[in-house]
Design an enzyme around this catalytic site. Structure first.
Site, PDB file in Angstrom:
ATOM      1  N   GLY A  51       0.772  -1.244   0.000  1.00  0.00           N
ATOM      2  CA  GLY A  51       0.000   0.000   0.000  1.00  0.00           C
ATOM      3  C   GLY A  51       0.797   1.285   0.000  1.00  0.00           C
ATOM      4  O   GLY A  51       0.352   2.290  -0.541  1.00  0.00           O
ATOM      5  N   GLU A 106       3.829   4.104   6.349  1.00  0.00           N
ATOM      6  CA  GLU A 106       2.588   3.346   6.144  1.00  0.00           C
ATOM      7  C   GLU A 106       1.650   4.131   5.243  1.00  0.00           C
ATOM      8  O   GLU A 106       1.624   5.366   5.296  1.00  0.00           O
ATOM      9  CB  GLU A 106       1.869   3.164   7.493  1.00  0.00           C
ATOM     10  CG  GLU A 106       2.330   1.988   8.312  1.00  0.00           C
ATOM     11  CD  GLU A 106       1.544   0.719   7.991  1.00  0.00           C
ATOM     12  OE1 GLU A 106       0.968   0.624   6.887  1.00  0.00           O
ATOM     13  OE2 GLU A 106       1.536  -0.170   8.847  1.00  0.00           O
ATOM     14  N   ASP A 107       0.843   3.416   4.467  1.00  0.00           N
ATOM     15  CA  ASP A 107      -0.215   4.087   3.707  1.00  0.00           C
ATOM     16  C   ASP A 107      -1.318   4.578   4.633  1.00  0.00           C
ATOM     17  O   ASP A 107      -1.758   5.710   4.564  1.00  0.00           O
ATOM     18  CB  ASP A 107      -0.791   3.149   2.630  1.00  0.00           C
ATOM     19  CG  ASP A 107      -1.221   1.787   3.176  1.00  0.00           C
ATOM     20  OD1 ASP A 107      -0.966   1.482   4.370  1.00  0.00           O
ATOM     21  OD2 ASP A 107      -1.813   0.995   2.416  1.00  0.00           O
ATOM     22  N   ASP A 110      -5.248   1.996  10.605  1.00  0.00           N
ATOM     23  CA  ASP A 110      -6.676   1.752  10.796  1.00  0.00           C
ATOM     24  C   ASP A 110      -6.882   1.259  12.229  1.00  0.00           C
ATOM     25  O   ASP A 110      -7.005   2.049  13.159  1.00  0.00           O
ATOM     26  CB  ASP A 110      -7.089   0.720   9.734  1.00  0.00           C
ATOM     27  CG  ASP A 110      -8.563   0.396   9.734  1.00  0.00           C
ATOM     28  OD1 ASP A 110      -9.334   1.133  10.356  1.00  0.00           O
ATOM     29  OD2 ASP A 110      -8.956  -0.602   9.111  1.00  0.00           O
ATOM     30  N   LYS A 138      -6.986   6.622  10.448  1.00  0.00           N
ATOM     31  CA  LYS A 138      -8.408   6.476  10.832  1.00  0.00           C
ATOM     32  C   LYS A 138      -8.454   6.293  12.344  1.00  0.00           C
ATOM     33  O   LYS A 138      -8.637   5.160  12.815  1.00  0.00           O
ATOM     34  CB  LYS A 138      -8.998   5.231  10.172  1.00  0.00           C
ATOM     35  CG  LYS A 138      -9.183   5.293   8.689  1.00  0.00           C
ATOM     36  CD  LYS A 138      -9.883   4.013   8.257  1.00  0.00           C
ATOM     37  CE  LYS A 138      -9.881   3.855   6.782  1.00  0.00           C
ATOM     38  NZ  LYS A 138     -10.408   2.543   6.374  1.00  0.00           N
ATOM     39  N   PHE A 159     -13.854   3.302   3.663  1.00  0.00           N
ATOM     40  CA  PHE A 159     -12.796   2.487   3.066  1.00  0.00           C
ATOM     41  C   PHE A 159     -12.314   3.197   1.815  1.00  0.00           C
ATOM     42  O   PHE A 159     -13.098   3.498   0.913  1.00  0.00           O
ATOM     43  CB  PHE A 159     -13.312   1.089   2.726  1.00  0.00           C
ATOM     44  CG  PHE A 159     -12.198   0.141   2.410  1.00  0.00           C
ATOM     45  CD1 PHE A 159     -11.537  -0.527   3.425  1.00  0.00           C
ATOM     46  CD2 PHE A 159     -11.792  -0.061   1.100  1.00  0.00           C
ATOM     47  CE1 PHE A 159     -10.474  -1.386   3.141  1.00  0.00           C
ATOM     48  CE2 PHE A 159     -10.739  -0.921   0.809  1.00  0.00           C
ATOM     49  CZ  PHE A 159     -10.088  -1.583   1.835  1.00  0.00           C
ATOM     50  N   ASP A 166      -5.546  -0.334  -2.011  1.00  0.00           N
ATOM     51  CA  ASP A 166      -6.338  -1.217  -2.856  1.00  0.00           C
ATOM     52  C   ASP A 166      -7.622  -1.680  -2.179  1.00  0.00           C
ATOM     53  O   ASP A 166      -7.778  -1.596  -0.960  1.00  0.00           O
ATOM     54  CB  ASP A 166      -5.531  -2.476  -3.195  1.00  0.00           C
ATOM     55  CG  ASP A 166      -5.447  -3.428  -2.005  1.00  0.00           C
ATOM     56  OD1 ASP A 166      -5.057  -2.972  -0.913  1.00  0.00           O
ATOM     57  OD2 ASP A 166      -5.811  -4.614  -2.142  1.00  0.00           O
ATOM     58  N   ARG A 172      -5.087   0.544  -7.097  1.00  0.00           N
ATOM     59  CA  ARG A 172      -3.870   1.163  -6.557  1.00  0.00           C
ATOM     60  C   ARG A 172      -3.385   2.300  -7.438  1.00  0.00           C
ATOM     61  O   ARG A 172      -2.693   3.200  -6.988  1.00  0.00           O
ATOM     62  CB  ARG A 172      -2.749   0.119  -6.435  1.00  0.00           C
ATOM     63  CG  ARG A 172      -3.003  -0.964  -5.382  1.00  0.00           C
ATOM     64  CD  ARG A 172      -1.723  -1.736  -5.113  1.00  0.00           C
ATOM     65  NE  ARG A 172      -1.937  -2.984  -4.400  1.00  0.00           N
ATOM     66  CZ  ARG A 172      -2.038  -3.086  -3.078  1.00  0.00           C
ATOM     67  NH1 ARG A 172      -1.967  -2.029  -2.332  1.00  0.00           N
ATOM     68  NH2 ARG A 172      -2.220  -4.261  -2.500  1.00  0.00           N
TER      69      ARG A 172
HETATM   70  P1  IMP Z   1      -4.458  -1.861  10.583  1.00  0.00           P
HETATM   71  O1  IMP Z   1      -3.573  -2.983  11.034  1.00  0.00           O
HETATM   72  O2  IMP Z   1      -5.920  -2.185  10.844  1.00  0.00           O
HETATM   73  O3  IMP Z   1      -4.089  -0.525  11.139  1.00  0.00           O
HETATM   74  O4  IMP Z   1      -4.418  -1.815   9.036  1.00  0.00           O
HETATM   75  C1  IMP Z   1      -3.396  -1.338   8.299  1.00  0.00           C
HETATM   76  C2  IMP Z   1      -3.480  -1.866   6.884  1.00  0.00           C
HETATM   77  O5  IMP Z   1      -4.846  -2.141   6.501  1.00  0.00           O
HETATM   78  C3  IMP Z   1      -3.032  -0.816   5.919  1.00  0.00           C
HETATM   79  O6  IMP Z   1      -1.644  -0.865   5.719  1.00  0.00           O
HETATM   80  C4  IMP Z   1      -3.833  -1.155   4.680  1.00  0.00           C
HETATM   81  O7  IMP Z   1      -3.165  -2.112   3.911  1.00  0.00           O
HETATM   82  C5  IMP Z   1      -5.120  -1.761   5.194  1.00  0.00           C
HETATM   83  N1  IMP Z   1      -6.235  -0.779   5.205  1.00  0.00           N
HETATM   84  C6  IMP Z   1      -6.850  -0.258   6.279  1.00  0.00           C
HETATM   85  N2  IMP Z   1      -7.827   0.606   5.918  1.00  0.00           N
HETATM   86  C7  IMP Z   1      -7.810   0.615   4.558  1.00  0.00           C
HETATM   87  C8  IMP Z   1      -8.563   1.347   3.570  1.00  0.00           C
HETATM   88  O8  IMP Z   1      -9.457   2.168   3.845  1.00  0.00           O
HETATM   89  N3  IMP Z   1      -8.244   1.093   2.280  1.00  0.00           N
HETATM   90  C9  IMP Z   1      -7.260   0.219   1.911  1.00  0.00           C
HETATM   91  N4  IMP Z   1      -6.532  -0.468   2.797  1.00  0.00           N
HETATM   92  C10 IMP Z   1      -6.801  -0.268   4.119  1.00  0.00           C
END
Ligand code: IMP
Length: 190
Positions: A51, A106-107, A110, A138, A159, A166, A172
């Protein structure tokens, strides 16, 4: 670019949340801040695949300090939009980072599970420091407490895709960060 809407059974225009122009401006501000903070400290930028590949490419080209770049791949998401809660390293760093200053890029943050897991993973290599730069944050969706050191934009529950992000490996290549019409509602967790 049009995206396919399963609900409508037709192609629709994805809804832009953050334009390429705004991303460029904000990335420039972040790059200036990072360049100031690491002015006298050599930095290893660590991109989280897949990402963050677009963000890393744009961010490092706006830094005014010497950096090296490496990549990690972690997975916590399957083909759907909810995290599985289990983070795994799919590709580790290519070079040792002990005694170095690290910036994990990081992209999006979440639930916070991936970033906190990756920071713990990097700390095990005994670097001098670890900081995190996330393009998107987020905050409302955290399952674990986690704060990035540099954040591009705080967004809500939606999302998002584009600019490297993606949905099931699609979208992407979009220049803007967009909300997919079909994904928004099922994804909301309140
Ligand atoms: P976390 O572990 O829940 O913080 O998630 C991090 C990863 O989830 C990111 O690096 C993304 O790959 C994916 N992710 C979380 N939210 C989104 C979104 O809205 N769109 C796309 N990928 C997401």
């Amino acid at each position: 670019m049009l995206v396919h809407s399963r609900r409508r059974g037709s192609f629709v225009q994805p809804c832009t949340l953050i334009s390429a122009d705004k991303i460029r401006q904000r990335t420039n501000v972040l790059a200036q801040q990072i360049s100031r903070d690491y002015a006298d400290r050599p930095l290893v930028v660590i991109g989280v695949l897949n990402g963050a590949f677009v963000f890393v490419a744009d961010l490092v080209r706006q830094l005014t300090i010497p950096v090296t770049v490496d990549f990690l791949r972690a997975s916590s998401y399957g083909p759907e939009t909810e995290t599985s809660g289990v983070v795994q390293i799919r590709k580790d760093l290519d070079r040792p980072v002990s005694g170095k200053h690290l910036l994990l890029v990081e992209d999006i943050i979440d639930t916070g599970l991936t970033a906190s897991f990756l920071c713990r993973h990097l700390e095990m290599a005994q670097p001098l420091s670890v900081r995190v730069c996330a393009l998107l944050d987020k905050k409302q969706r955290r399952l674990v407490s986690f704060d990035a050191d540099y954040v591009g934009f705080e967004i809500g529950n939606e999302f998002v895709v584009g600019y490297g992000l993606d949905f099931d490996e699609q979208y992407r290549q979009l220049a803007d960060i967009c909300v997919l019409p079909d994904v928004k509602e099922p994804y909301a967790r309140d």
